[in-house]
Design a protein around this motif. Structure first.
Motif, PDB file in Angstrom:
ATOM      1  N   GLY A  28      31.444  36.314  52.556  1.00  0.00           N
ATOM      2  CA  GLY A  28      31.911  37.483  51.814  1.00  0.00           C
ATOM      3  C   GLY A  28      30.940  37.884  50.712  1.00  0.00           C
ATOM      4  N   ASP A  29      31.072  39.116  50.253  1.00  0.00           N
ATOM      5  CA  ASP A  29      30.110  39.688  49.307  1.00  0.00           C
ATOM      6  C   ASP A  29      30.049  38.941  47.979  1.00  0.00           C
ATOM      7  OD1 ASP A  29      29.528  41.580  51.166  1.00  0.00           O
ATOM      8  OD2 ASP A  29      30.579  43.225  50.174  1.00  0.00           O
ATOM      9  N   GLU A  30      31.207  38.829  47.304  1.00  0.00           N
ATOM     10  CA  GLU A  30      31.197  38.236  45.966  1.00  0.00           C
ATOM     11  C   GLU A  30      30.809  36.760  45.980  1.00  0.00           C
ATOM     12  OE1 GLU A  30      33.560  40.227  47.074  1.00  0.00           O
ATOM     13  OE2 GLU A  30      33.831  41.860  45.636  1.00  0.00           O
ATOM     14  N   PRO A  31      31.374  35.938  46.896  1.00  0.00           N
ATOM     15  CA  PRO A  31      30.922  34.540  46.932  1.00  0.00           C
ATOM     16  C   PRO A  31      29.423  34.413  47.207  1.00  0.00           C
ATOM     17  CG  PRO A  31      32.987  34.774  48.108  1.00  0.00           C
ATOM     18  CD  PRO A  31      32.516  36.157  47.795  1.00  0.00           C
ATOM     19  N   PHE A  32      28.892  35.280  48.080  1.00  0.00           N
ATOM     20  CA  PHE A  32      27.462  35.225  48.370  1.00  0.00           C
ATOM     21  C   PHE A  32      26.648  35.607  47.142  1.00  0.00           C
ATOM     22  CE2 PHE A  32      23.556  37.290  50.142  1.00  0.00           C
ATOM     23  CZ  PHE A  32      22.968  36.124  50.604  1.00  0.00           C
ATOM     24  N   GLN A  33      27.110  36.603  46.400  1.00  0.00           N
ATOM     25  CA  GLN A  33      26.426  36.991  45.169  1.00  0.00           C
ATOM     26  C   GLN A  33      26.401  35.831  44.177  1.00  0.00           C
ATOM     27  OE1 GLN A  33      27.793  40.655  43.299  1.00  0.00           O
ATOM     28  NE2 GLN A  33      27.164  39.928  41.279  1.00  0.00           N
ATOM     29  N   LEU A  34      27.537  35.129  44.039  1.00  0.00           N
ATOM     30  CA  LEU A  34      27.602  33.998  43.114  1.00  0.00           C
ATOM     31  C   LEU A  34      26.682  32.865  43.561  1.00  0.00           C
ATOM     32  CD1 LEU A  34      31.452  33.860  42.423  1.00  0.00           C
ATOM     33  CD2 LEU A  34      29.671  34.678  40.864  1.00  0.00           C
ATOM     34  N   LYS A  35      26.693  32.565  44.843  1.00  0.00           N
ATOM     35  CA  LYS A  35      25.863  31.472  45.352  1.00  0.00           C
ATOM     36  C   LYS A  35      24.381  31.810  45.237  1.00  0.00           C
ATOM     37  CE  LYS A  35      25.376  27.407  47.195  1.00  0.00           C
ATOM     38  NZ  LYS A  35      25.718  26.197  46.426  1.00  0.00           N
ATOM     39  N   THR A  36      24.042  33.090  45.399  1.00  0.00           N
ATOM     40  CA  THR A  36      22.647  33.508  45.261  1.00  0.00           C
ATOM     41  C   THR A  36      22.182  33.395  43.816  1.00  0.00           C
ATOM     42  OG1 THR A  36      22.897  35.047  47.130  1.00  0.00           O
ATOM     43  CG2 THR A  36      21.048  35.424  45.637  1.00  0.00           C
ATOM     44  N   LYS A  37      23.036  33.774  42.892  1.00  0.00           N
ATOM     45  CA  LYS A  37      22.661  33.763  41.479  1.00  0.00           C
ATOM     46  C   LYS A  37      22.700  32.364  40.881  1.00  0.00           C
ATOM     47  CE  LYS A  37      23.765  37.194  38.832  1.00  0.00           C
ATOM     48  NZ  LYS A  37      24.477  38.183  37.984  1.00  0.00           N
ATOM     49  N   PHE A  38      23.738  31.588  41.251  1.00  0.00           N
ATOM     50  CA  PHE A  38      23.902  30.225  40.745  1.00  0.00           C
ATOM     51  C   PHE A  38      23.757  29.267  41.929  1.00  0.00           C
ATOM     52  CE2 PHE A  38      26.637  33.103  38.261  1.00  0.00           C
ATOM     53  CZ  PHE A  38      26.107  32.928  36.984  1.00  0.00           C
ATOM     54  N   THR A  39      22.537  28.978  42.314  1.00  0.00           N
ATOM     55  CA  THR A  39      22.296  28.227  43.541  1.00  0.00           C
ATOM     56  C   THR A  39      22.895  26.826  43.504  1.00  0.00           C
ATOM     57  OG1 THR A  39      20.148  27.554  42.649  1.00  0.00           O
ATOM     58  CG2 THR A  39      20.189  29.503  44.059  1.00  0.00           C
ATOM     59  N   TRP A  40      23.053  26.258  42.309  1.00  0.00           N
ATOM     60  CA  TRP A  40      23.590  24.914  42.140  1.00  0.00           C
ATOM     61  C   TRP A  40      25.120  24.889  42.164  1.00  0.00           C
ATOM     62  CZ3 TRP A  40      26.680  25.662  38.047  1.00  0.00           C
ATOM     63  CH2 TRP A  40      26.328  26.678  37.144  1.00  0.00           C
ATOM     64  N   LEU A  41      25.752  26.060  42.108  1.00  0.00           N
ATOM     65  CA  LEU A  41      27.200  26.157  41.952  1.00  0.00           C
ATOM     66  C   LEU A  41      27.929  25.814  43.257  1.00  0.00           C
ATOM     67  CD1 LEU A  41      29.583  27.126  40.077  1.00  0.00           C
ATOM     68  CD2 LEU A  41      29.260  29.396  41.116  1.00  0.00           C
ATOM     69  N   CYS A  42      29.044  25.114  43.124  1.00  0.00           N
ATOM     70  CA  CYS A  42      29.921  24.852  44.271  1.00  0.00           C
ATOM     71  C   CYS A  42      30.773  26.090  44.516  1.00  0.00           C
ATOM     72  CB  CYS A  42      30.797  23.638  43.972  1.00  0.00           C
ATOM     73  SG  CYS A  42      31.958  23.233  45.302  1.00  0.00           S
ATOM     74  N   VAL A  43      30.522  26.770  45.633  1.00  0.00           N
ATOM     75  CA  VAL A  43      31.257  27.982  46.009  1.00  0.00           C
ATOM     76  C   VAL A  43      31.912  27.729  47.360  1.00  0.00           C
ATOM     77  CG1 VAL A  43      31.084  30.436  46.583  1.00  0.00           C
ATOM     78  CG2 VAL A  43      29.660  29.481  44.752  1.00  0.00           C
TER      79      VAL A  43
END
Length: 365
Positions: A100-115
């Motif tokens: 999905g768009d928003e989770p992908f945006q978060l994972k792209t910006k915060f690569t270390w984040l658990c999404v």
């Protein structure tokens, strides 16, 4: 039906029916007839009463920055419009189509984040809590789950757009509300978003009276803050300031719910703005690209560029339909949310105190 007969009169009975069903559902949760599960970690829900954009993603990003210095943070989302099903823990191979768009945006910006994404948030939380100890989250941000009442969050943040407060809206299909304004009573904090500019003290008091929050609920106000223009393809172009647009013609194309604030900003900054608005979460097609290219070629000067939103940029950077000739002129505008100094201190304190208190109580059990 005559052309001058108001459509809302036709839709109002459906809104009453819809509202009755939602009210009954909420009562069943309140009475314990429908089960709602608590979890042994802080679960912070960020959501809204209305469909469409209220600024959830930048507020989630704000919380990630606030809390990730002290806790292992995970974000759990439904993964709206993804092409996969079930629970999925995001990794470097995922795209907007898989999570999905928003989770992908978060994972792209915060690569270390658990999404992670899951239609059933209970299943998603259980899967996250089953991760190995070093990966298991200590705190969970539940994105766009205000109506997902099968999970009882430990702390709820409700967003409402300053341009259309939930008190000035109506239930679907007449308006945009997923549930009535009474649902706001479940929130610990209500944030009035997209303020242009942040309100005066008198305006704050007026809105506070209108929202009629219950005792103990906090009210804050946030605004969108724009960064410098970033090239979608950094190898092809350099970052630019908004002030540099004074001599440029700009083609803005968006696939978000409410592009109006961005349009107003660029109208002030650019020599000339042409805007093309697509639907929220729009999947750009080859025909769309031809339309966009035609509009771009029709701009009258050679000093021109394209701008997209940060949300759209996350998908477009891997889009095979983008013409190579666009790469040097395609930019996105990153956004964050900002509060007044007093609201920022208050909001941060409320969130951090909740997490600390929750964690201490669990340790004592």
């Amino acid at each position: 039906m005559s052309a001058d007969f108001p459509l809302y009169r036709v839709l109002t009975p459906f809104a009453w029916l819809y509202g009755g069903v939602i009210a009954l559902r909420n009562r069943l949760f309140d009475w314990g007839v429908l089960p709602s599960e608590h979890f042994l970690l802080p679960v912070i829900c960020i959501g809204n009463l209305a469909v469409g954009g209220t600024g959830k993603t930048p507020h989630v990003e704000y919380l990630i920055r606030l809390l990730s210095q002290r806790y292992r943070v995970a974000v759990l989302s439904r993964g709206y419009k993804r092409r996969t099903k079930g629970f999925r823990l995001a990794d470097v191979h995922d795209t907007s189509e898989t999570i999905g768009d928003e989770p992908f945006q978060l994972k792209t910006k915060f690569t270390w984040l658990c999404v992670a994404v899951s239609e059933d948030r209970r299943v998603g939380i259980r899967q996250l809590m089953a991760l190995p100890e070093g990966q298991r989250p200590e705190l969970l941000l539940l994105d766009d789950a205000y109506q997902h009442r099968y999970v009882t969050p430990s702390f709820s943040i409700l967003l409402t757009d300053s341009h259309r407060l939930y008190t000035r809206d109506a239930l679907l299909p007449v308006g945009r509300l997923r549930e009535s304004a009474a649902g706001a009573k479940r929130a610990d904090v209500v944030i009035v978003t997209k303020c242009e500019p942040l309100p005066t003290e008198a305006d704050r008091e007026t809105i506070c009276k209108e929202l009629a929050l219950r005792e103990g609920q906090a009210l804050c106000f946030s605004e969108i803050r724009y960064g410098d223009l970033c090239p979608l393809f950094p190898k092809e172009a350099q970052p630019r300031t908004l002030a540099s647009l004074a001599e440029e013609e700009v083609l803005l194309w968006t696939g978000i719910a409410h592009p109006e604030p961005l349009e107003r900003l660029l109208q002030q900054q650019a020599k000339r703005l042409t805007a093309m608005a697509f639907s929220d979460h729009h999947a750009f097609t080859e025909a769309d690209m031809r339309r966009i290219d035609t509009a771009y070629q029709q701009l009258s000067t050679s000093a021109k560029l394209m701008i997209v939103t940060e949300k759209d940029a996350a998908r477009l950077c891997t889009c095979s339909l983008l013409p190579p000739a666009w790469k040097a002129s395609l930019y996105y505008l990153p956004i964050t949310v900002g509060f007044s100094t007093a609201d920022e201190q208050r909001f941060n304190q409320l969130v951090e105190q909740h997490v600390t208190l929750f964690s201490n109580e669990r340790k004592a059990e």
